[in-house]
Design an enzyme around this catalytic site. Structure first.
Site, PDB file in Angstrom:
ATOM      1  N   ASP A 106       0.848  -1.186   0.000  1.00  0.00           N
ATOM      2  CA  ASP A 106       0.000   0.000   0.000  1.00  0.00           C
ATOM      3  C   ASP A 106       0.893   1.247   0.000  1.00  0.00           C
ATOM      4  O   ASP A 106       1.721   1.394  -0.885  1.00  0.00           O
ATOM      5  CB  ASP A 106      -0.961  -0.070   1.192  1.00  0.00           C
ATOM      6  N   TYR A 236      -1.800  11.079   1.971  1.00  0.00           N
ATOM      7  CA  TYR A 236      -2.651  11.334   0.810  1.00  0.00           C
ATOM      8  C   TYR A 236      -2.648  12.814   0.439  1.00  0.00           C
ATOM      9  O   TYR A 236      -2.779  13.159  -0.734  1.00  0.00           O
ATOM     10  CB  TYR A 236      -4.080  10.872   1.093  1.00  0.00           C
ATOM     11  N   HIS A 301      -7.126  -6.634  -0.298  1.00  0.00           N
ATOM     12  CA  HIS A 301      -6.062  -5.633  -0.246  1.00  0.00           C
ATOM     13  C   HIS A 301      -4.957  -5.985   0.733  1.00  0.00           C
ATOM     14  O   HIS A 301      -3.784  -5.713   0.476  1.00  0.00           O
ATOM     15  CB  HIS A 301      -6.667  -4.273   0.110  1.00  0.00           C
TER      16      HIS A 301
END
Length: 322
Positions: A106, A236, A301
């Protein structure tokens, strides 16, 4: 799954911050550094650390900046890829490790890609999971380049989580530390949606999958109850900044030997056009060092936890070549 390895914990000063590091296995070479994703901790790699420590590897898994026992600078701009890559390089220096095997997942995979672009001299080989090297998202190149946030907005709309995360304070209303246990269950089990946060939680939750225990959830939840989620979300908020600052590396490729692992049910494996990119030459062109792509059936994920033994063996099979 492998038996739990004896884990050693310490705090290391690196790149101007205090970093919490979990270690297992031998003290010397060869060494493997594990880089976790969002919203995770070093603990995400517990199975892989046990597997590789039992095979003679020195395993090093930090909490990345903003997570767990590692410092969380207050400035949003302090979470750029340049800062986090700097943390990793400084950590290697502090631990006396010149070259290392790198395993990422990730956001940890994103940081690992940047590390291999910026400082390939420190990486022997790479095993990355979940997030492929999407050049247009990572590095600005050309006048017609589209900012990452515009790319995600255009493809998935303004309610997509990466878009919602951009404004400070907004995402924090969804990611309340008080709800950390519920949130971690939803996220780790791939059940998280924007409607899953806020308001009352259902009295009867779905049972955990066999690969995840209440103790595991509790480990994650206790840390996020203490630290909150702002540091992790700030990664982010630096996507456009990373893209702009990385422009000098627009022509750089990932030359280090690489294996990529992804679950066939992973959200990132179903991005628009991503499977054609991965399997029809684009990925190989950007990552000339790509040795193989492993798609794991039935995995979502959090592949390194969901299919722990399988992922651990793929990592070992690859890095044991070097």
């Amino acid at each position: 799954m492998a038996e739990a390895a004896a884990i050693r914990h310490r705090t290391v000063e690196a790149n101007g911050i205090s970093m919490h590091v979990a270690e297992s296995g031998a003290e010397g070479d060869p060494a493997v550094v594990f880089l976790h994703g969002f919203p995770e901790l070093w603990y995400s790699w517990r199975h892989q650390m046990a597997h590789l420590a039992a095979r003679g590897y020195r395993c090093v898994a930090p909490d990345l900046r903003g997570y767990g026992g590692t410092a969380a600078p207050p400035d949003v701009a302090s979470y750029s890829a340049f800062h986090v890559v700097g943390d990793v390089v400084a950590l290697l220096d502090a631990l006396g490790i010149q070259k290392v095997f790198v395993v990422g997942h990730d956001w940890g995979a994103i940081i690992a890609w940047y590390l291999c672009v910026f400082r390939p001299d420190r990486v022997t080989a790479l095993v990355n999971t979940s997030v492929a090297f999407m050049r247009h998202v990572f590095i600005r190149a050309g006048a017609a380049a589209v900012k990452p946030t515009d790319f995600f907005h255009g493809n998935y709309g303004p309610t997509y989580y990466i878009c919602r995360f951009q404004e400070p304070g907004v995402a924090e209303k969804e990611f309340s530390p008080a709800n950390a246990r519920y949130l971690m269950k939803q996220i780790l089990c791939n059940r998280f949606t924007s409607s899953a946060v806020g308001g009352e939680k259902p009295a009867d939750e779905e049972p955990l999958p066999p690969w995840l225990t209440e103790e595991d959830v509790g480990h994650f939840a206790s840390e996020f109850e203490r630290t909150g989620f702002t540091g992790p979300i700030n990664y982010y908020r630096n996507m456009d900044r990373n893209w702009e600052l990385a422009a000098p590396w627009a022509d750089a490729k990932v030359e280090v030997p690489t294996r990529f692992i992804v679950g066939d049910g992973d959200l990132t494996y179903h991005y628009t056009g991503i499977q054609d990119y991965i399997h029809k030459g684009g990925f190989q062109a950007d990552v000339p060092g790509l040795d193989s792509v492993v798609v794991i059936p039935g995995a979502g994920h959090f592949v390194q936890q969901e299919k722990a033994d399988e992922v651990s063996q793929h990592i070992y099979d690859f890095i044991s070549k070097f």
